[in-house]
Design a protein around this motif. Sequence first.
Motif, PDB file in Angstrom:
ATOM      1  N   UNK A 396       0.825  -1.206   0.000  1.00  0.00           N
ATOM      2  CA  UNK A 396       0.000   0.000   0.000  1.00  0.00           C
ATOM      3  C   UNK A 396       0.860   1.256   0.000  1.00  0.00           C
ATOM      4  N   UNK A 397       1.850   1.328   0.894  1.00  0.00           N
ATOM      5  CA  UNK A 397       2.673   2.530   0.985  1.00  0.00           C
ATOM      6  C   UNK A 397       3.538   2.706  -0.267  1.00  0.00           C
ATOM      7  N   UNK A 398       4.093   1.621  -0.781  1.00  0.00           N
ATOM      8  CA  UNK A 398       4.904   1.710  -1.991  1.00  0.00           C
ATOM      9  C   UNK A 398       4.092   2.155  -3.189  1.00  0.00           C
ATOM     10  N   UNK A 399       2.871   1.628  -3.287  1.00  0.00           N
ATOM     11  CA  UNK A 399       1.946   2.023  -4.346  1.00  0.00           C
ATOM     12  C   UNK A 399       1.649   3.516  -4.243  1.00  0.00           C
ATOM     13  N   UNK A 400       1.345   3.976  -3.031  1.00  0.00           N
ATOM     14  CA  UNK A 400       1.006   5.379  -2.824  1.00  0.00           C
ATOM     15  C   UNK A 400       2.195   6.288  -3.138  1.00  0.00           C
ATOM     16  N   UNK A 401       3.405   5.891  -2.687  1.00  0.00           N
ATOM     17  CA  UNK A 401       4.588   6.695  -2.974  1.00  0.00           C
ATOM     18  C   UNK A 401       4.837   6.796  -4.475  1.00  0.00           C
ATOM     19  N   UNK A 402       4.643   5.693  -5.194  1.00  0.00           N
ATOM     20  CA  UNK A 402       4.821   5.706  -6.642  1.00  0.00           C
ATOM     21  C   UNK A 402       3.850   6.660  -7.323  1.00  0.00           C
ATOM     22  N   UNK A 403       2.618   6.680  -6.844  1.00  0.00           N
ATOM     23  CA  UNK A 403       1.606   7.586  -7.408  1.00  0.00           C
ATOM     24  C   UNK A 403       2.029   9.040  -7.225  1.00  0.00           C
ATOM     25  N   UNK A 404       2.487   9.363  -6.022  1.00  0.00           N
ATOM     26  CA  UNK A 404       2.882  10.748  -5.757  1.00  0.00           C
ATOM     27  C   UNK A 404       4.111  11.142  -6.566  1.00  0.00           C
ATOM     28  N   UNK A 405       5.056  10.239  -6.722  1.00  0.00           N
ATOM     29  CA  UNK A 405       6.256  10.563  -7.494  1.00  0.00           C
ATOM     30  C   UNK A 405       5.906  10.855  -8.950  1.00  0.00           C
ATOM     31  N   UNK A 406       5.004  10.094  -9.525  1.00  0.00           N
ATOM     32  CA  UNK A 406       4.619  10.320 -10.919  1.00  0.00           C
ATOM     33  C   UNK A 406       3.850  11.628 -11.073  1.00  0.00           C
ATOM     34  N   UNK A 407       2.931  11.881 -10.154  1.00  0.00           N
ATOM     35  CA  UNK A 407       2.178  13.136 -10.221  1.00  0.00           C
ATOM     36  C   UNK A 407       3.119  14.325 -10.074  1.00  0.00           C
ATOM     37  N   UNK A 408       4.074  14.232  -9.141  1.00  0.00           N
ATOM     38  CA  UNK A 408       5.002  15.337  -8.922  1.00  0.00           C
ATOM     39  C   UNK A 408       5.975  15.498 -10.086  1.00  0.00           C
ATOM     40  N   UNK A 409       6.302  14.405 -10.771  1.00  0.00           N
ATOM     41  CA  UNK A 409       7.177  14.507 -11.944  1.00  0.00           C
ATOM     42  C   UNK A 409       6.503  15.309 -13.050  1.00  0.00           C
ATOM     43  N   UNK A 410       5.198  15.090 -13.240  1.00  0.00           N
ATOM     44  CA  UNK A 410       4.462  15.841 -14.258  1.00  0.00           C
ATOM     45  C   UNK A 410       4.408  17.327 -13.902  1.00  0.00           C
ATOM     46  N   UNK A 411       4.219  17.619 -12.631  1.00  0.00           N
ATOM     47  CA  UNK A 411       4.153  19.015 -12.194  1.00  0.00           C
ATOM     48  C   UNK A 411       5.527  19.677 -12.247  1.00  0.00           C
ATOM     49  N   UNK A 412       6.573  18.927 -11.916  1.00  0.00           N
ATOM     50  CA  UNK A 412       7.929  19.463 -11.999  1.00  0.00           C
ATOM     51  C   UNK A 412       8.276  19.831 -13.441  1.00  0.00           C
ATOM     52  N   UNK A 413       7.889  18.988 -14.362  1.00  0.00           N
ATOM     53  CA  UNK A 413       8.138  19.267 -15.781  1.00  0.00           C
ATOM     54  C   UNK A 413       7.434  20.551 -16.209  1.00  0.00           C
ATOM     55  N   UNK A 414       6.209  20.752 -15.730  1.00  0.00           N
ATOM     56  CA  UNK A 414       5.463  21.955 -16.084  1.00  0.00           C
ATOM     57  C   UNK A 414       6.162  23.208 -15.561  1.00  0.00           C
ATOM     58  N   UNK A 415       6.682  23.141 -14.333  1.00  0.00           N
ATOM     59  CA  UNK A 415       7.374  24.301 -13.755  1.00  0.00           C
ATOM     60  C   UNK A 415       8.679  24.573 -14.499  1.00  0.00           C
ATOM     61  N   UNK A 416       9.395  23.525 -14.873  1.00  0.00           N
ATOM     62  CA  UNK A 416      10.624  23.714 -15.657  1.00  0.00           C
ATOM     63  C   UNK A 416      10.313  24.404 -16.993  1.00  0.00           C
ATOM     64  N   UNK A 417       9.186  24.062 -17.575  1.00  0.00           N
ATOM     65  CA  UNK A 417       8.839  24.622 -18.874  1.00  0.00           C
ATOM     66  C   UNK A 417       8.667  26.139 -18.817  1.00  0.00           C
ATOM     67  N   UNK A 418       8.069  26.639 -17.720  1.00  0.00           N
ATOM     68  CA  UNK A 418       7.824  28.082 -17.630  1.00  0.00           C
ATOM     69  C   UNK A 418       8.975  28.839 -16.980  1.00  0.00           C
TER      70      UNK A 418
END
Length: 658
Positions: A396-418
């Motif tokens: 459960x915790x590993x699954x949840x951590x993976x979800x957050x890492x992927x969501x944050x990777x998408x948001x990090x990419x967006x911030x780098x773009x601007x």
Amino acid sequence: MRVAIDSGGTFTDCVYLNGGELKVLKVFSTPERPGDAVLAAVMAAVGESGSVPEVRHGTTVGTNAMLERKGARVAYVTTAGFEDVIAIGRQARPSLYDWMRSPLPCVVTKELRFGVNERITAEGVVLRAPTDAELRELVAAVRASGAEAVAVSLLFGFANPVNESKVAEALSELGVHVSVSHEILPEFREYERGATVVVNAYLAPKMSGYLTALEAGLAAKFPGASLGVMQSSGGIVPARLAAREPVRTVLSGPAGGVMGAWRVARAAGFEKIIGFDMGGTSTDVCLIDETGPQSTNEAVVSELPVSAPMLDIHTVGAGGGSLARFDAGGVLHVGPESAGAVPGPICYGKGEHVTVTDANLVLGRLDADRFLGGEVRLDVDRTREKMAKGNRGLGIEGYAEGILRLAEAAMEKAIRMISVERGHDPREFTLVAFGGAGPLHACALARALRIPRVLVPVMPGALSALGILMADVVRDYSRTVMSSVSGDSDLQLLELHFDSLEAKGAEEFREEGLTGESERTVDLRYVGQGYELNVAAGEGMMEAFHALHRKRFGYADTSRAVEVVTVRVRMSARTEALDLPVHLVREGDGSQAVVEDSLIHFDGGWLESKAYDRDALRAGDRFVGPALITEYSATTVVPPRCEVSIDTFGNVVIEVQQ
């Protein structure tokens, strides 16, 4: 009584003044009938006071119509021989070799494109006007097409609107909405202008119906109430104008967030910020430097080009409701699909699919008993039960951590773009986190991007509504002029263009009982270039252009001839200033705000932490993470070693340790 409403995918936020004090409330959105949630929020805000509200609304109706392709059936009318420009588009396209893919998918098909025998020169001279017989044939053909709206964009309609006006007058007998390019966007570049007018026509029937019904509902409950709508450019317009020109509202809600973040951060002493607005469905990011919010006239919203003025906002499909899934190869993905308000995340009690919100809950980053001030209790047991199934052995915790890492990777990419991709160093900025889910992820993103500081403003979950509450009434006017700036006669001609646009703006503001202030800008380019840069008009504009060109592209040529492409005027009527409450600073450790000891999962393990009630924190309080700061509209996660302080406005300022 001024009331601001921001409709989101999951919640509809409301901010209002009650006895001089800012109040916030949230109601669940009603996606099928968004006006119901708006009326419910206004009724709750007004309560028993009997006040007549001035309602300001950030709406997602136009945005959703574009995303879901649920706009009107649009007929496109242009100069004969140019009917297919709207389908050909530009050389730059999402899939370079996919010639069957139209830049305007599902909007203007071949049978809905019509040509008119007319021609005007680039200088505005009429060479041929359509005859009455030709106009009757056009009207009959458009009627037979079953079009629900019409977009008219003739080749040089921006230089002389006489033929466009004639065509629009003839089409008015159809009884459908007619959008005309010289009214919507009197600028050159026939593809972008035509596409913008098509989007306006595509949205107009739905937006007009929505706003008309909402105004009627407000009038029935609050006689004398007024309704304004937030534009993508960061200003308010009357609802009747938004209904006629809905293309100006496609980023209505996110624009409110930008304005709110800018004003709150500036008051707190931070001029260079990156706005990070994470809601239930998507995340919007923007960069604001010492010059203020940046605008653009070159945007693409849901694959559709829009050249109406809008704040420079980048959006990604990552929000609290974003769905997690494994593909056929066992790879985990997050978003862009969302659980929305219905059924919502698993922890809300109805959802069946794992979301980012569920991941935050099982990692101890949400307080199940204090969510929305205790009005909604999150179901931890149900969430863990669902996440225990189908997690592909991650736990459960590993699954949840993976979800957050992927969501944050998408948001990090967006911030780098601007930021990074436009020549800005994130280490010089403060990350302003808001939206219901923004403060949950802000510190993790700041660490990844080496941003030194996070600011979580007061009422972060409703900052978009706060920005709408504080926004000015704004109208934008423009005109393509294609003029050199080599002599006094050229400058005098520019002055005439500016005077004309300002006179039009002043007249429209007088009709609203307002007095507007003018801001002049120009789009400049080196002669022979195919792109422009916008700078303030007047003395020093040439130096400003060269400096901006050097910053943006790495070089400038002060000896090269420069031309003015488009003149722009922004008319603004200032909204009555809203002074944010200031508190006396007293040193403290925040112990009076601790509500419980808790466990939060960071980097593979559970850490002992404290949960703080933000309402009980005082200006001057300081403490170090790990910690959880809970409040009505959001939850802030403070990782280990990060230092928290409460400033004089009640903002949470977090110094992020790398």
